[in-house]
Design an enzyme around this catalytic site. Structure first.
Site, PDB file in Angstrom:
ATOM      1  N   CYS A 177      75.144 -11.251   1.251  1.00  0.00           N
ATOM      2  CA  CYS A 177      75.307 -11.067   2.701  1.00  0.00           C
ATOM      3  C   CYS A 177      76.395 -12.005   3.195  1.00  0.00           C
ATOM      4  O   CYS A 177      77.225 -11.661   4.028  1.00  0.00           O
ATOM      5  CB  CYS A 177      74.022 -11.388   3.430  1.00  0.00           C
ATOM      6  SG  CYS A 177      72.582 -10.503   2.835  1.00  0.00           S
ATOM      7  N   HIS A 229      79.589 -11.832   5.844  1.00  0.00           N
ATOM      8  CA  HIS A 229      79.261 -12.290   7.198  1.00  0.00           C
ATOM      9  C   HIS A 229      79.457 -13.782   7.412  1.00  0.00           C
ATOM     10  O   HIS A 229      79.306 -14.252   8.532  1.00  0.00           O
ATOM     11  CB  HIS A 229      77.839 -11.847   7.544  1.00  0.00           C
ATOM     12  CG  HIS A 229      77.708 -10.345   7.497  1.00  0.00           C
ATOM     13  ND1 HIS A 229      78.327  -9.529   8.419  1.00  0.00           N
ATOM     14  CD2 HIS A 229      77.101  -9.526   6.612  1.00  0.00           C
ATOM     15  CE1 HIS A 229      78.076  -8.266   8.112  1.00  0.00           C
ATOM     16  NE2 HIS A 229      77.340  -8.231   7.011  1.00  0.00           N
ATOM     17  N   ARG A 289      69.605  -1.066   9.272  1.00  0.00           N
ATOM     18  CA  ARG A 289      70.945  -1.615   9.046  1.00  0.00           C
ATOM     19  C   ARG A 289      70.993  -2.442   7.756  1.00  0.00           C
ATOM     20  O   ARG A 289      71.949  -2.356   6.991  1.00  0.00           O
ATOM     21  CB  ARG A 289      71.333  -2.456  10.265  1.00  0.00           C
ATOM     22  CG  ARG A 289      72.682  -3.113  10.202  1.00  0.00           C
ATOM     23  CD  ARG A 289      73.814  -2.124  10.174  1.00  0.00           C
ATOM     24  NE  ARG A 289      74.634  -2.289   8.990  1.00  0.00           N
ATOM     25  CZ  ARG A 289      75.814  -1.720   8.802  1.00  0.00           C
ATOM     26  NH1 ARG A 289      76.323  -0.902   9.707  1.00  0.00           N
ATOM     27  NH2 ARG A 289      76.493  -1.915   7.713  1.00  0.00           N
ATOM     28  N   CYS A 345      73.462  -1.845   4.548  1.00  0.00           N
ATOM     29  CA  CYS A 345      74.261  -2.909   3.935  1.00  0.00           C
ATOM     30  C   CYS A 345      74.050  -2.926   2.419  1.00  0.00           C
ATOM     31  O   CYS A 345      75.003  -2.960   1.657  1.00  0.00           O
ATOM     32  CB  CYS A 345      73.861  -4.266   4.497  1.00  0.00           C
ATOM     33  SG  CYS A 345      74.771  -4.726   5.964  1.00  0.00           S
TER      34      CYS A 345
END
Lengths: 106, 271
Positions: free
Chosen positions: B185, B189, B228, B232
């Site tokens: 992740c 991000h 969501r 991802c």
């Protein structure tokens, strides 16, 4: 949802025009979509005419096809609108359903 | 000598960052350093804090948001009494109004994370109703209505001592590389937040939990945070965990803790 209006209308004043916006809840099926479970075609169901009235005078009549999106949004600019004027927006679809809503400009 | 001091510094900063407060502060400092022009509260807007043109378009849609019909249905569903005359409001503190910012939280007795979605289903089970599928429209509309009543309130995720291991697992999930593309992740991000991935801007991890459920222009309907998360994981070709699985709840808990103090602005619109 029969008792709930399918039309939402809002208006806002700008220096040289008034903007009237509308959001309509409608499936707008093209007739080419398939039911994911049965693989059967979903019958076409779309708005054919949308009329926009200002103080009961037709300002615009839109003839629409199935190319318009689901839950369509439209906006109209009126040059001369005063507080208290009535806006009426109504639609009629290919299966004979229809709806209409009044809105008073603030 | 220089090397020794540097390594000591690195070591000391590592020990500081390993507490949740340290993680949160380090993340804020990192973004502050990367994007000095973006104020803390703007992270609630996600990628729209990064690009003025997208933000203008986003604000224009927000004036008459397409999720309004869904929100109305959510309100009706929320206020409709069950067959035993009880209501959703009876299961929640403050009648379910303006409480979404407190979720997810750590339940001491159950020793698990309670998210808003799982709390709704717990309420249904308590009233002898079947649980809703976690990605169904009905539960999403209910969450949209509850989130809407919390609009503007600040996220307040508390982290008691006993929740620390769940937080650490959420953090490990966030930083763990996985899938065929070998992304974590954090790769997108944190490392590359604010940069373009083809034509889209990558959102910063700070503010990931503020705006749910979100109406995605791509799908044309409201979707939840866990939907969501699944997208991802699919995009990086990793194992897709189920919505509200322990892994994703822990991830939500971790992200929500990091976003403490940001205003809730869900339901919202995302591309």
């Amino acid at each position: 949802m029969a008792n709930r209006s399918t039309i939402k209308i809002r208006s806002k004043h700008f220096p040289d025009y008034t903007l009237v916006r509308t959001l309509i809840a409608h499936t707008m099926e093209t007739g080419r979509n398939k039911n994911q479970d049965t693989k059967a075609l979903i019958p076409a169901h779309f708005i054919q005419t949308l009329s926009f009235k200002h103080n009961d005078k037709v300002m615009s009549e839109c003839h629409m096809g199935f190319g318009i999106s689901k839950n369509p949004y439209f906006s109209f600019k009126i040059k001369q609108a005063n507080p208290g004027d009535k806006i009426t927006i109504s639609w009629k679809d290919n299966l004979g359903f229809s709806d209409s809503k009044d809105h008073i400009i603030q | 000598m220089k090397f020794l001091i540097l390594s000591l510094l690195a070591l000391s900063s590592f020990t500081v960052h390993s507490t949740p407060e340290g993680d949160s502060q380090a993340l804020r400092d990192f973004y502050q350093q990367q994007f000095p022009s973006i104020a803390f509260s703007e992270y609630a807007d996600g990628v729209y804090a990064f690009d003025a043109d997208s933000k203008a378009a986003w604000l224009a849609i927000n004036e008459f948001p397409p999720y309004e019909f869904s929100l109305e249905i959510g309100k009706t569903l929320f206020n409709r009494p069950f067959s035993n005359k009880a209501q959703y409001a009876d299961c929640f503190p403050n009648k379910g109004i303006a409480i979404a910012q407190l979720y997810p939280y750590w339940d001491e007795t159950k020793q698990s994370i309670i998210t808003l979605a799982s709390a709704i289903n717990d309420c249904r089970l308590k009233n002898k109703l079947p649980a809703l599928a976690y990605e169904s429209d009905e539960i999403t509309y209910l969450m949209a209505y509850m989130a809407d009543t919390s609009r503007g309130l600040l996220i307040n995720t508390r982290l008691p001592e006993s929740a620390l291991s769940a937080y650490e697992r959420g953090k490990a999930y966030f930083y763990q590389r996985r899938g065929q593309l070998n992304f974590s992740c954090a790769s997108c991000h944190i490392d590359n937040a604010g940069k373009f991935i083809r034509s889209e801007i990558l959102s910063p991890a700070l503010g990931h939990t503020t705006h749910w459920p979100a109406y995605r222009l791509k799908t044309g309907k409201l979707g939840s945070l866990h939907t969501r998360f699944k997208v991802c994981n699919r995009l990086i070709r990793a194992k897709v965990h189920k919505a509200q699985s322990t892994e994703l709840r822990e991830l939500e808990f971790f992200l929500s803790y990091l976003s403490n103090g940001l205003p809730m602005n869900g339901p919202s619109i995302r591309k």
